[in-house]
Design a protein around this motif. Structure first.
Motif, PDB file in Angstrom:
ATOM      1  N   ALA A  51       0.849  -1.191   0.000  1.00  0.00           N
ATOM      2  CA  ALA A  51       0.000   0.000   0.000  1.00  0.00           C
ATOM      3  C   ALA A  51       0.881   1.236   0.000  1.00  0.00           C
ATOM      4  CB  ALA A  51      -0.912   0.005   1.220  1.00  0.00           C
ATOM      5  N   LEU A  52       0.474   2.243  -0.752  1.00  0.00           N
ATOM      6  CA  LEU A  52       1.214   3.498  -0.786  1.00  0.00           C
ATOM      7  C   LEU A  52       0.358   4.608  -0.189  1.00  0.00           C
ATOM      8  CD1 LEU A  52       3.472   5.472  -1.815  1.00  0.00           C
ATOM      9  CD2 LEU A  52       2.244   5.562  -3.963  1.00  0.00           C
ATOM     10  N   VAL A  53       0.937   5.348   0.740  1.00  0.00           N
ATOM     11  CA  VAL A  53       0.301   6.575   1.207  1.00  0.00           C
ATOM     12  C   VAL A  53       0.946   7.698   0.407  1.00  0.00           C
ATOM     13  CG1 VAL A  53      -0.156   8.068   3.188  1.00  0.00           C
ATOM     14  CG2 VAL A  53       0.057   5.605   3.518  1.00  0.00           C
ATOM     15  N   ASN A  87     -13.975   6.949   2.422  1.00  0.00           N
ATOM     16  CA  ASN A  87     -12.539   6.867   2.183  1.00  0.00           C
ATOM     17  C   ASN A  87     -11.973   5.561   2.742  1.00  0.00           C
ATOM     18  OD1 ASN A  87     -10.690   9.292   1.152  1.00  0.00           O
ATOM     19  ND2 ASN A  87     -12.600  10.151   1.921  1.00  0.00           N
ATOM     20  N   LEU A  88     -12.407   5.223   3.963  1.00  0.00           N
ATOM     21  CA  LEU A  88     -11.918   3.983   4.569  1.00  0.00           C
ATOM     22  C   LEU A  88     -12.407   2.774   3.774  1.00  0.00           C
ATOM     23  CD1 LEU A  88     -12.415   4.918   8.328  1.00  0.00           C
ATOM     24  CD2 LEU A  88     -10.256   4.728   7.100  1.00  0.00           C
ATOM     25  N   MET A  89     -13.661   2.840   3.325  1.00  0.00           N
ATOM     26  CA  MET A  89     -14.208   1.748   2.510  1.00  0.00           C
ATOM     27  C   MET A  89     -13.412   1.601   1.209  1.00  0.00           C
ATOM     28  SD  MET A  89     -16.561   0.047   3.974  1.00  0.00           S
ATOM     29  CE  MET A  89     -17.515  -0.832   2.736  1.00  0.00           C
ATOM     30  N   ALA A  90     -13.017   2.740   0.644  1.00  0.00           N
ATOM     31  CA  ALA A  90     -12.219   2.691  -0.588  1.00  0.00           C
ATOM     32  C   ALA A  90     -10.904   1.966  -0.328  1.00  0.00           C
ATOM     33  CB  ALA A  90     -11.966   4.106  -1.108  1.00  0.00           C
ATOM     34  N   GLY A  91     -10.327   2.221   0.845  1.00  0.00           N
ATOM     35  CA  GLY A  91      -9.086   1.550   1.204  1.00  0.00           C
ATOM     36  C   GLY A  91      -9.246   0.045   1.284  1.00  0.00           C
ATOM     37  N   ALA A  92     -10.466  -0.391   1.596  1.00  0.00           N
ATOM     38  CA  ALA A  92     -10.722  -1.823   1.743  1.00  0.00           C
ATOM     39  C   ALA A  92     -11.241  -2.440   0.445  1.00  0.00           C
ATOM     40  CB  ALA A  92     -11.731  -2.050   2.871  1.00  0.00           C
ATOM     41  N   ASP A 141     -12.527  -3.407  11.341  1.00  0.00           N
ATOM     42  CA  ASP A 141     -11.315  -2.610  11.142  1.00  0.00           C
ATOM     43  C   ASP A 141     -11.621  -1.119  11.208  1.00  0.00           C
ATOM     44  OD1 ASP A 141      -9.823  -4.845  10.933  1.00  0.00           O
ATOM     45  OD2 ASP A 141      -9.077  -4.487   8.905  1.00  0.00           O
ATOM     46  N   ILE A 142     -12.749  -0.731  10.607  1.00  0.00           N
ATOM     47  CA  ILE A 142     -13.120   0.687  10.653  1.00  0.00           C
ATOM     48  C   ILE A 142     -13.305   1.124  12.103  1.00  0.00           C
ATOM     49  CG2 ILE A 142     -14.954   2.348  10.099  1.00  0.00           C
ATOM     50  CD1 ILE A 142     -15.221   1.040   7.394  1.00  0.00           C
ATOM     51  N   GLU A 143     -13.989   0.288  12.880  1.00  0.00           N
ATOM     52  CA  GLU A 143     -14.160   0.597  14.306  1.00  0.00           C
ATOM     53  C   GLU A 143     -12.810   0.726  15.004  1.00  0.00           C
ATOM     54  OE1 GLU A 143     -16.814  -1.918  16.654  1.00  0.00           O
ATOM     55  OE2 GLU A 143     -18.212  -1.778  14.949  1.00  0.00           O
ATOM     56  N   LYS A 144     -11.928  -0.225  14.667  1.00  0.00           N
ATOM     57  CA  LYS A 144     -10.605  -0.235  15.291  1.00  0.00           C
ATOM     58  C   LYS A 144      -9.854   1.061  14.997  1.00  0.00           C
ATOM     59  CE  LYS A 144      -6.338  -2.678  14.251  1.00  0.00           C
ATOM     60  NZ  LYS A 144      -5.823  -3.802  13.433  1.00  0.00           N
ATOM     61  N   TYR A 145      -9.879   1.499  13.735  1.00  0.00           N
ATOM     62  CA  TYR A 145      -9.127   2.706  13.397  1.00  0.00           C
ATOM     63  C   TYR A 145      -9.814   3.965  13.899  1.00  0.00           C
ATOM     64  CZ  TYR A 145      -6.163  -0.403  10.805  1.00  0.00           C
ATOM     65  OH  TYR A 145      -5.314  -1.421  10.485  1.00  0.00           O
ATOM     66  N   ARG A 184      -6.584   4.650   5.852  1.00  0.00           N
ATOM     67  CA  ARG A 184      -7.116   4.152   4.580  1.00  0.00           C
ATOM     68  C   ARG A 184      -6.173   3.117   3.968  1.00  0.00           C
ATOM     69  NH1 ARG A 184      -7.628   8.349  -0.322  1.00  0.00           N
ATOM     70  NH2 ARG A 184      -5.368   8.158  -0.110  1.00  0.00           N
ATOM     71  N   ALA A 185      -4.862   3.398   4.042  1.00  0.00           N
ATOM     72  CA  ALA A 185      -3.901   2.434   3.504  1.00  0.00           C
ATOM     73  C   ALA A 185      -3.908   1.151   4.326  1.00  0.00           C
ATOM     74  CB  ALA A 185      -2.505   3.041   3.486  1.00  0.00           C
ATOM     75  N   LEU A 186      -4.080   1.290   5.658  1.00  0.00           N
ATOM     76  CA  LEU A 186      -4.089   0.101   6.516  1.00  0.00           C
ATOM     77  C   LEU A 186      -5.305  -0.776   6.254  1.00  0.00           C
ATOM     78  CD1 LEU A 186      -2.887   1.727   9.839  1.00  0.00           C
ATOM     79  CD2 LEU A 186      -1.717  -0.120   8.614  1.00  0.00           C
ATOM     80  N   MET A 187      -6.394  -0.157   5.752  1.00  0.00           N
ATOM     81  CA  MET A 187      -7.622  -0.908   5.501  1.00  0.00           C
ATOM     82  C   MET A 187      -7.411  -2.049   4.516  1.00  0.00           C
ATOM     83  SD  MET A 187     -10.111   0.113   7.406  1.00  0.00           S
ATOM     84  CE  MET A 187     -11.452  -0.772   6.616  1.00  0.00           C
ATOM     85  N   SER A 188      -6.398  -1.958   3.678  1.00  0.00           N
ATOM     86  CA  SER A 188      -6.153  -3.054   2.731  1.00  0.00           C
ATOM     87  C   SER A 188      -5.326  -4.169   3.374  1.00  0.00           C
ATOM     88  CB  SER A 188      -5.459  -2.531   1.470  1.00  0.00           C
ATOM     89  OG  SER A 188      -4.131  -2.147   1.769  1.00  0.00           O
ATOM     90  N   ARG A 189      -5.009  -3.997   4.642  1.00  0.00           N
ATOM     91  CA  ARG A 189      -4.178  -4.945   5.397  1.00  0.00           C
ATOM     92  C   ARG A 189      -2.892  -5.288   4.651  1.00  0.00           C
ATOM     93  NH1 ARG A 189      -8.233  -9.227   8.346  1.00  0.00           N
ATOM     94  NH2 ARG A 189      -9.136  -7.715   9.774  1.00  0.00           N
TER      95      ARG A 189
END
Lengths: 294, 235
Positions: free
Chosen positions: B80-82, B97-102, B114-118, B148-153
């Protein structure tokens, strides 16, 4: 009822129907416009081309099948246009895609002229003919059918954009191609789909328009492009319902102008309304505000 | 070695952007590339992500070549790139945005978790979940870009100048988060102008000058290197 009032409501109803037709053409146009951020000259000729196809298919196949076929074919042509005239010049100077789209439009127009000739053709009226009379007011069924179809399309597309994964991905692509691809969104698979939707719904609008006025002609193309573009700018770039509202206002303005002034003024009044609204709200009525941060 | 770049050459037209660049990152490391404006840092990251095509060289992830793959496939592999300047989707809500990351994931239940976690980890995101990302400050947008980048694990996260344009106190927070991300098992590969920050958090670092790697050392060693101190740390 007072005849003046009847006339007013009659004009209102007609205006809503005309506006709905503009809206149908505009919502498909809007999706592509968001991506390109510039006038898509190929849209008008594509939707008329599709309408001509449906016209010919109707001579052979049942009408619903003919329309469906034409819509799907227009979707396919939309994808082809994306692949051949837009994608290769995606990163080029902004004028270049406009010119290559003009080229695609000319190809479609020329093919249409060879196959169907240059004259306007009589299009079968597919809409129900009768009307319901209430207190002297004639409620034409065809107006309600048109308004219903366009409402259905705009609500459907809005839900699609908001609640489906594909729709959300489309919104990301609209905002930034490169960032969208960094999310793992396969942009080169989704962009053609957006063009396909634009072509598909354009033909739905084109068939509605042609059955309403009983005519199909190549001239509808350039007017369609201009009206759709105007509707999108008026309603605001970036939302499906913006294009819908823009189309309605444009249709109403034109219909009232021809009803109360003269039909010679209808286009001019339509554009005066657009200029007035854009002067007050440059992003369009419902346009998403772009936030630039440095 | 989770990420390895070997002998990368890259040109923008006639202009040389990368000159025989070789870098790597081991699993669990924080690796930094230090360089000034125009040194080729962003180009290096873009080339790894498949957004720029190199003239020659090798790029591999977990031993398999990813050169020539499309960006979205590279993301799917676990990179993942930030991007520089955060590039949040300004007109979309924080949630979208977070959903897009996932996007690459299909485990909807876990995505929501994950969204809750972040949102807990970055309280500002929780507070603004339904607001447009464009209305947030630069620091808040950087938090969103990280989440957002972390959402893709991702297995490895590439960061393009995470400190750019941020207030010192925010930069500190960003770097604390970067260390946390590494502790949770994600490898970090970052490029920076802010050499002091980058060197104090990273294990190893490279110095990139005009598209060329001129030094490759333990970060600690570079922090005490006189030439580096003069050129990048202003002492």
């Amino acid at each position: 009822m007072n005849p003046d009032l009847i006339y007013f409501f009659q004009t209102l109803l007609n205006g809503l129907a005309v506006g709905s037709m503009y809206s149908m053409i505009a919502v498909g146009y809007s999706m592509v416009y968001c991506l390109l951020n510039r006038v898509n000259f190929a849209h008008g000729d594509l939707y008329v081309f599709g309408t001509f196809i449906s016209f010919s298919m109707m001579q052979i196949f049942p009408i619903p099948a003919a329309i469906l076929f034409a819509c799907l074919l227009a979707g396919l042509i939309g994808m082809t246009i994306e692949r051949t005239v837009y994608r290769p010049v995606r990163d080029a100077f902004r004028l270049v895609p406009m010119i290559s789209a003009l080229g695609a439009a000319l190809v479609l127009r020329t093919i249409a002229q060879i196959v169907w000739g240059t004259e306007a053709l009589a299009f079968p009226s597919l809409l129900p003919g009768g009307y319901l009379e209430i207190a002297g007011l004639k409620l034409f069924y065809k107006n309600f059918v048109i308004i219903g179809i366009s409402l259905f399309i705009v609500i459907g597309l809005t839900c699609f954009m908001r609640y489906t994964k594909l729709g959300r991905a489309t919104q990301c692509i609209v905002e930034s191609l490169s960032t969208a691809s960094l999310m793992g969104i396969p942009i080169n698979r989704i962009i053609p789909l957006i063009y396909a939707l634009g072509g598909f719904f354009g033909v739905v609008g084109g068939v509605a328009y042609s059955s309403y006025y009983g005519v199909v002609s190549m001239d509808m193309g350039i007017w369609g492009t201009i009206k759709a573009w105007a509707a999108v700018i008026l309603g605001g770039v970036g939302t499906t319902y913006g294009a819908f509202i823009g189309g309605l206002i444009l249709g109403l303005a034109e219909t009232f102008a021809s009803g109360y002034l003269s039909s010679a003024y209808k286009e001019a009044v339509g554009y005066i309304v657009i200029i007035a609204i854009l002067m007050l709200k440059p992003t369009g009525l419902l346009g998403k505000k772009r936030i630039e941060k440095v | 070695m989770i990420l390895s770049v070997e002998n990368l050459w890259m040109y923008y037209g006639q202009v040389q952007a990368l000159h025989d660049v070789s870098v790597y990152a081991d699993e669990g490391e924080i690796v930094a590339v230090i360089g000034l404006n125009g040194a080729g840092k962003t180009t290096l990251l873009k080339t790894i992500m498949g957004q720029e095509k190199p003239a020659s060289g090798k790029i591999s992830f977990k031993g398999t070549s990813i050169l020539g793959k499309s960006t979205n496939d590279i993301v799917k592999e676990g990179i993942a790139l930030v991007p520089e300047g955060r590039q949040v989707f300004a007109t979309l809500s924080v949630y979208d945005n977070l959903m897009a990351g996932a996007y690459i994931r299909n485990d909807n239940k876990e995505i929501q978790q994950d969204i809750e976690k972040y949102c807990k980890r970055f309280p500002i995101l929780g507070e603004r979940l339904n607001q447009r990302a464009g209305y947030m400050s630069g620091g808040e947008q950087q938090m969103l870009a990280l989440a957002r980048a972390l959402m893709s694990r991702p297995k490895i996260m590439l960061l393009d100048e995470p400190s750019l344009g941020l207030a010192p106190v925010i930069i500190k927070e960003v770097y604390e988060i970067i260390e946390e991300i590494r502790k949770e098992g994600t490898t970090i590969f970052l490029v920076e102008q802010n050499a002091k920050r980058a060197l104090s958090v990273s294990d190893r670092a490279y110095i990139l000058v005009n598209g060329e790697i001129t030094m490759s050392e333990k970060s600690e060693t570079l922090l005490n290197n006189d030439a580096v101190r003069r050129a990048y740390l202003g002492v």
